[in-house]
Design a protein around this motif. Structure first.
Motif, short mmCIF file in Angstrom:
data_model
loop_
_atom_site.label_atom_id
_atom_site.label_comp_id
_atom_site.label_asym_id
_atom_site.label_seq_id
_atom_site.Cartn_x
_atom_site.Cartn_y
_atom_site.Cartn_z
N LEU A 1 0.82 -1.21 0.00
CA LEU A 1 0.00 0.00 0.00
C LEU A 1 0.85 1.27 0.00
CD1 LEU A 1 -3.02 -0.71 2.39
CD2 LEU A 1 -3.04 -0.51 -0.10
N PHE B 1 -8.06 -6.75 3.04
CA PHE B 1 -7.66 -6.53 1.64
C PHE B 1 -7.53 -7.86 0.90
CE2 PHE B 1 -5.19 -2.86 3.64
CZ PHE B 1 -6.22 -1.96 3.43
N GLY C 1 -6.61 -9.26 -3.39
CA GLY C 1 -6.21 -8.86 -4.74
C GLY C 1 -5.05 -9.71 -5.21
N ILE D 1 -1.40 -8.08 -3.75
CA ILE D 1 -1.10 -7.81 -2.35
C ILE D 1 -0.90 -9.12 -1.58
CG2 ILE D 1 -3.52 -7.79 -1.55
CD1 ILE D 1 -2.73 -5.35 0.20
N THR E 1 -1.15 -10.73 2.14
CA THR E 1 -1.66 -10.58 3.50
C THR E 1 -1.85 -11.96 4.11
OG1 THR E 1 -4.01 -10.69 2.93
CG2 THR E 1 -2.95 -8.52 2.76
N THR F 1 -4.71 -13.58 2.12
CA THR F 1 -4.39 -14.10 0.78
C THR F 1 -3.58 -15.38 0.89
OG1 THR F 1 -2.38 -12.73 0.59
CG2 THR F 1 -4.43 -11.80 -0.26
N HIS G 1 -10.88 -4.73 -2.49
CA HIS G 1 -9.79 -4.92 -3.45
C HIS G 1 -8.66 -3.94 -3.13
CE1 HIS G 1 -7.64 -5.42 -7.23
NE2 HIS G 1 -8.46 -6.42 -7.55
N SER G 2 -7.43 -4.40 -3.25
CA SER G 2 -6.28 -3.56 -2.91
C SER G 2 -6.22 -2.29 -3.75
CB SER G 2 -4.98 -4.36 -3.06
OG SER G 2 -4.87 -4.92 -4.36
N GLU G 3 -6.70 -2.35 -5.00
CA GLU G 3 -6.70 -1.15 -5.84
C GLU G 3 -7.72 -0.13 -5.33
OE1 GLU G 3 -4.49 -0.58 -8.19
OE2 GLU G 3 -3.59 -2.54 -7.81
N ALA H 1 -8.48 0.14 -2.18
CA ALA H 1 -7.86 0.67 -0.97
C ALA H 1 -6.90 1.80 -1.30
CB ALA H 1 -7.12 -0.45 -0.23
N TYR I 1 -8.72 -11.95 -7.28
CA TYR I 1 -7.59 -12.56 -6.56
C TYR I 1 -7.35 -13.99 -7.03
CZ TYR I 1 -5.92 -15.55 -2.72
OH TYR I 1 -5.30 -16.53 -1.99
#
Length: 346
Positions: A15, A181, A183, A186, A188, A191, A213-215, A217, A315
């Motif tokens: 991020l 999050f 995606g 990313i 985490t 994920t 979604h990370s985008e 965020a 994802y």
């Protein structure tokens, strides 16, 4: 009004690094300082372009010198994290989350140039329990106060941020409570969890999961820095997935573990360095959590591009996850079981 000098913490993580790259690509932003103890990956560093990497530890009071010397007017605190680094990860994580925030806020308080503070928080501040409401709104508190891990860190961080806002009422403060999050890019705890070939869940529970979604965020953090939007905002995608649904969509095998065996299972996965489950994360996998995003859409002016389901599917496709068991075999076995059950009922 776009910031003249923006400072982003946590730039070695997804991020922070990608957010600094977005600011650097914006000609309206005068100067971008990307701060962390370690430099970002090479591809992120290339994307950051004109952004200036500053190797600094926000736990050190010297961060005040960086902010004062550069005359920073906007600070985006994106380094609060749930991912413990290394073998002493949780101790270091707490220090970076809590002590780092305290030092950063002290530096902001001393600087007369700071006019805006954006803080990446988490919906984990609401906790997870059997007594939770169906949906959390921003004015609600947890039914059971988080007692450990990332959730407890986030509660402390928000407390320090509120105290800072009282001491510096001239600074616009935006606190963003993100859901988990997801995606393709990313990394985490969640994920990694859904990428396990066999995904452990707690027998008798099926948590509701709301994702962002990370985008999306990144877009939320960017909007908070570029516009005057003070307040506390929940940020999550529309809709929910049941944990069992998400596991099936990822093509994983659901391993239902009795409650008494959950601690041992967590230790097993942690020792194998697959996923590091903390107690608050285990509670989340029991009960889940859903937040109301009305303020995000109506007052903050942002509607996520991806729903929870769409973000999760992106994802799965982006990570190229393949079913561990041929769906045709599963359908065949399921059909035989249903046929057998029908014959027994006759």
């Amino acid at each position: 009004m776009a910031p003249k000098v923006v400072l982003v913490t946590g730039c070695s993580r997804f991020l922070g690094g990608h957010l600094a790259a977005r600011f650097a690509a914006n000609p309206d932003v005068g100067r971008v300082l990307a701060v962390d103890t370690e430099p970002p990956a090479r591809d992120v560093l290339r994307r950051m372009g004109r952004a200036e990497f500053v190797r600094a530890d926000i736990r050190n009071p010297l961060i005040a010198k960086v902010i004062a010397t550069a005359r920073v007017d906007t600070v985006v605190h994106a380094s609060v994290t749930a991912n413990p680094p290394g073998p002493t990860g949780r101790t270091a994580m707490k220090e970076m989350n809590v002590i780092g925030t305290m030092q950063l806020l002290a530096a902001c308080q001393k600087s007369p140039h700071v006019r805006k503070l954006v803080v990446k928080s988490t919906s984990a501040v609401y906790g997870s329990s059997s007594r939770d409401p169906a949906v959390f709104t921003e004015e609600m508190g947890p039914k059971d106060l988080p007692s450990s891990g990332y959730a407890k860190d986030a509660v402390e961080v928000e407390g320090y941020v509120r105290a800072f806002a009282r001491r510096r009422p001239d600074v616009l403060v935006s606190t963003l409570r993100f859901t988990n999050f997801i995606g393709p890019r990313i990394d985490t705890v969640l994920t990694r969890y859904f990428a396990l070939p066999v995904v452990p869940t707690v027998l008798g529970y099926d948590a509701r999961v709301q994702l962002l979604h990370s985008e999306d965020a990144l877009a939320v953090l960017e909007r908070a820095a570029l516009h005057d939007l003070p307040g506390v905002f929940n940020a999550g995608g529309d809709g929910v997935l049941m944990l069992s649904q998400a596991i099936r969509r990822a093509g994983r095998v659901n391993l239902r573990v009795p409650s008494v065996a959950v601690p041992a299972t967590g230790r097993l996965f942690r020792s194998a360095r697959l996923v590091d489950f903390s107690p608050d994360q285990m509670r989340f996998l029991n009960w889940g959590r859903v937040v109301d995003t009305t303020l995000l859409k109506q007052e903050f002016g942002f509607a996520p591009r991806w729903t929870t389901q769409q973000a999760f599917d992106d994802y799965v496709s982006g990570r190229a996850l393949r079913p561990m068991i041929d769906p045709g075999v599963v359908d065949s076995v399921e059909g035989r079981v249903l046929d057998l059950a029908a014959r027994l009922r006759r």
